[in-house]
Write a protein that holds these residues in place. Structure first.
Motif, mmCIF file in Angstrom:
data_model
loop_
_atom_site.group_PDB
_atom_site.id
_atom_site.type_symbol
_atom_site.label_atom_id
_atom_site.label_comp_id
_atom_site.label_asym_id
_atom_site.label_seq_id
_atom_site.Cartn_x
_atom_site.Cartn_y
_atom_site.Cartn_z
ATOM 1 N N MET A 1 -6.918 13.054 -11.500
ATOM 2 C CA MET A 1 -6.836 11.654 -11.837
ATOM 3 C C MET A 1 -8.023 11.311 -12.727
ATOM 4 O O MET A 1 -9.069 11.914 -12.610
ATOM 5 N N PRO A 2 -7.884 10.324 -13.570
ATOM 6 C CA PRO A 2 -9.016 9.921 -14.384
ATOM 7 C C PRO A 2 -10.169 9.449 -13.503
ATOM 8 O O PRO A 2 -9.957 8.973 -12.398
ATOM 9 N N ARG A 3 -11.365 9.565 -14.017
ATOM 10 C CA ARG A 3 -12.511 9.169 -13.208
ATOM 11 C C ARG A 3 -12.488 7.674 -12.906
ATOM 12 O O ARG A 3 -12.965 7.241 -11.887
ATOM 13 N N ASN A 4 -11.965 6.849 -13.807
ATOM 14 C CA ASN A 4 -11.760 5.429 -13.531
ATOM 15 C C ASN A 4 -10.349 5.281 -12.994
ATOM 16 O O ASN A 4 -9.424 5.014 -13.735
ATOM 17 N N ARG A 5 -10.186 5.495 -11.729
ATOM 18 C CA ARG A 5 -8.876 5.539 -11.089
ATOM 19 C C ARG A 5 -8.081 4.260 -11.341
ATOM 20 O O ARG A 5 -8.608 3.162 -11.268
ATOM 21 N N GLY A 6 -6.802 4.418 -11.634
ATOM 22 C CA GLY A 6 -5.938 3.286 -11.939
ATOM 23 C C GLY A 6 -5.740 2.370 -10.758
ATOM 24 O O GLY A 6 -5.841 2.788 -9.613
ATOM 25 N N PRO A 7 -5.494 1.107 -11.029
ATOM 26 C CA PRO A 7 -5.278 0.171 -9.934
ATOM 27 C C PRO A 7 -4.019 0.494 -9.144
ATOM 28 O O PRO A 7 -3.104 1.144 -9.641
ATOM 29 N N LEU A 8 -3.989 0.025 -7.908
ATOM 30 C CA LEU A 8 -2.869 0.290 -7.020
ATOM 31 C C LEU A 8 -1.559 -0.237 -7.594
ATOM 32 O O LEU A 8 -0.513 0.357 -7.400
ATOM 33 N N ARG A 9 -1.610 -1.341 -8.342
ATOM 34 C CA ARG A 9 -0.359 -1.883 -8.877
ATOM 35 C C ARG A 9 0.304 -0.926 -9.868
ATOM 36 O O ARG A 9 1.496 -0.951 -10.052
ATOM 37 N N GLU A 10 -0.493 -0.048 -10.500
ATOM 38 C CA GLU A 10 0.094 0.953 -11.387
ATOM 39 C C GLU A 10 0.846 2.014 -10.595
ATOM 40 O O GLU A 10 1.713 2.686 -11.114
ATOM 41 N N GLN A 11 0.496 2.181 -9.345
ATOM 42 C CA GLN A 11 1.153 3.161 -8.490
ATOM 43 C C GLN A 11 2.308 2.547 -7.702
ATOM 44 O O GLN A 11 2.985 3.240 -6.959
ATOM 45 N N SER A 12 2.532 1.245 -7.839
ATOM 46 C CA SER A 12 3.525 0.551 -7.010
ATOM 47 C C SER A 12 4.932 1.096 -7.195
ATOM 48 O O SER A 12 5.688 1.208 -6.231
ATOM 49 N N PHE A 13 5.324 1.447 -8.412
ATOM 50 C CA PHE A 13 6.667 1.979 -8.635
ATOM 51 C C PHE A 13 6.868 3.261 -7.843
ATOM 52 O O PHE A 13 7.888 3.450 -7.183
ATOM 53 N N LEU A 14 5.876 4.126 -7.865
ATOM 54 C CA LEU A 14 5.951 5.384 -7.121
ATOM 55 C C LEU A 14 6.026 5.124 -5.621
ATOM 56 O O LEU A 14 6.856 5.705 -4.921
ATOM 57 N N ILE A 15 5.177 4.248 -5.128
ATOM 58 C CA ILE A 15 5.155 3.961 -3.693
ATOM 59 C C ILE A 15 6.473 3.364 -3.238
ATOM 60 O O ILE A 15 7.059 3.795 -2.238
ATOM 61 N N PHE A 16 6.984 2.377 -3.971
ATOM 62 C CA PHE A 16 8.250 1.764 -3.589
ATOM 63 C C PHE A 16 9.418 2.740 -3.719
ATOM 64 O O PHE A 16 10.369 2.681 -2.951
ATOM 65 N N ILE A 18 9.261 6.015 -3.135
ATOM 66 C CA ILE A 18 9.191 6.897 -1.964
ATOM 67 C C ILE A 18 9.690 6.173 -0.721
ATOM 68 O O ILE A 18 10.552 6.675 0.009
ATOM 69 N N VAL A 19 9.155 4.980 -0.478
ATOM 70 C CA VAL A 19 9.543 4.226 0.711
ATOM 71 C C VAL A 19 11.016 3.841 0.660
ATOM 72 O O VAL A 19 11.756 4.015 1.638
ATOM 73 N N GLY A 20 11.465 3.332 -0.475
ATOM 74 C CA GLY A 20 12.866 2.926 -0.613
ATOM 75 C C GLY A 20 13.829 4.079 -0.431
ATOM 76 O O GLY A 20 14.847 3.953 0.244
ATOM 77 N N GLY A 21 13.512 5.218 -1.019
ATOM 78 C CA GLY A 21 14.384 6.378 -0.880
ATOM 79 C C GLY A 21 14.487 6.848 0.555
ATOM 80 O O GLY A 21 15.571 7.189 1.042
ATOM 81 N N MET A 22 13.358 6.847 1.236
ATOM 82 C CA MET A 22 13.382 7.263 2.636
ATOM 83 C C MET A 22 14.172 6.278 3.496
ATOM 84 O O MET A 22 14.959 6.688 4.351
ATOM 85 N N LEU A 23 13.970 4.989 3.267
ATOM 86 C CA LEU A 23 14.705 3.984 4.048
ATOM 87 C C LEU A 23 16.209 4.066 3.802
ATOM 88 O O LEU A 23 17.008 4.026 4.747
ATOM 89 N N ILE A 24 16.591 4.191 2.562
ATOM 90 C CA ILE A 24 18.020 4.289 2.238
ATOM 91 C C ILE A 24 18.626 5.529 2.881
ATOM 92 O O ILE A 24 19.714 5.479 3.456
ATOM 93 N N GLY A 25 17.919 6.645 2.805
ATOM 94 C CA GLY A 25 18.427 7.882 3.402
ATOM 95 C C GLY A 25 18.593 7.781 4.907
ATOM 96 O O GLY A 25 19.635 8.146 5.455
ATOM 97 N N ILE A 26 17.590 7.283 5.574
ATOM 98 C CA ILE A 26 17.644 7.167 7.039
ATOM 99 C C ILE A 26 18.710 6.158 7.454
ATOM 100 O O ILE A 26 19.491 6.402 8.389
ATOM 101 N N LEU A 27 18.756 5.025 6.784
ATOM 102 C CA LEU A 27 19.762 4.022 7.126
ATOM 103 C C LEU A 27 21.174 4.553 6.895
ATOM 104 O O LEU A 27 22.086 4.283 7.673
#
Length: 181
Positions: A1-16, A18-27
């Motif tokens: 990762m870059p030394r000036n780590r990106g803000p969490l909002r830049e990672q939001s698409f990835l996080i959602f 992962i979570v969304g895929g897991m929820l849809i699969g389990i449901l």
């Protein structure tokens, strides 16, 4: 990762994702059998427990991805690169003063593959906020910004998160920022 780590909002698409895929699969595994047939009813308590467990597993997966990703990538920058109007290739970039080395990934899974592309950069275009088209949503993060890169091998395009593009710009223009790499 870059030394000036990106803000969490830049990672939001990835996080959602992962979570969304897991929820849809389990449901789907729990709800579809109840809807289509075998006579068993899904109890709300069980559904709640499954959702909570899924969220905990997803949080652990995101944390693990951050830890492993940092070890795999190190101080390099992850981005997508292509010749103007060519095919996008995902990989990691090692940056020096006025030059970059792009190591493509195998199947976008952070496994280095092939020979690195060495480019001498004469200009990194401005970040105009241009994004990948929606038809690329399965292979590219829609939060990436596309900038043009003028090199010794012609015009290239680079897609990265805004913080990564700024980090790249800094490393390309400052000899002392990259002297220790």
């Amino acid at each position: 990762m870059p030394r000036n780590r990106g803000p969490l909002r830049e990672q939001s698409f990835l996080i959602f994702s992962i979570v969304g895929g897991m929820l849809i699969g389990i449901l789907a595994v729990l709800v579809l059998p109840a809807l289509f047939g075998n006579g068993r009813e899904v109890k709300p308590g069980l559904l709640l427990v499954v959702v909570v467990v899924t969220l905990v597993v997803a949080a652990f997966a995101v944390l693990l991805r951050q830890i492993i990703g940092k070890r795999l990538v190190g101080d390099r920058i992850e981005a997508a690169l292509r010749e103007h109007d060519g095919k996008w290739r995902h990989g990691r970039i090692t940056v020096g003063y006025g030059q970059l080395s792009f190591q493509p990934y195998l199947w976008q899974v952070r496994i280095p593959s092939g020979t690195p592309v060495e480019l001498e950069v004469s200009e990194l275009g401005e970040d105009t906020g241009q994004r990948p088209p929606l038809r690329k949503i399965w292979s590219m993060n829609p939060q990436l910004h596309i900038v043009q890169v003028v090199t010794n091998r012609g015009l290239w395009e680079l897609a990265g998160l805004p913080s990564q593009i700024e980090e790249l710009r800094t490393r390309l223009s400052e000899p002392e920022a990259t002297a220790h790499r």
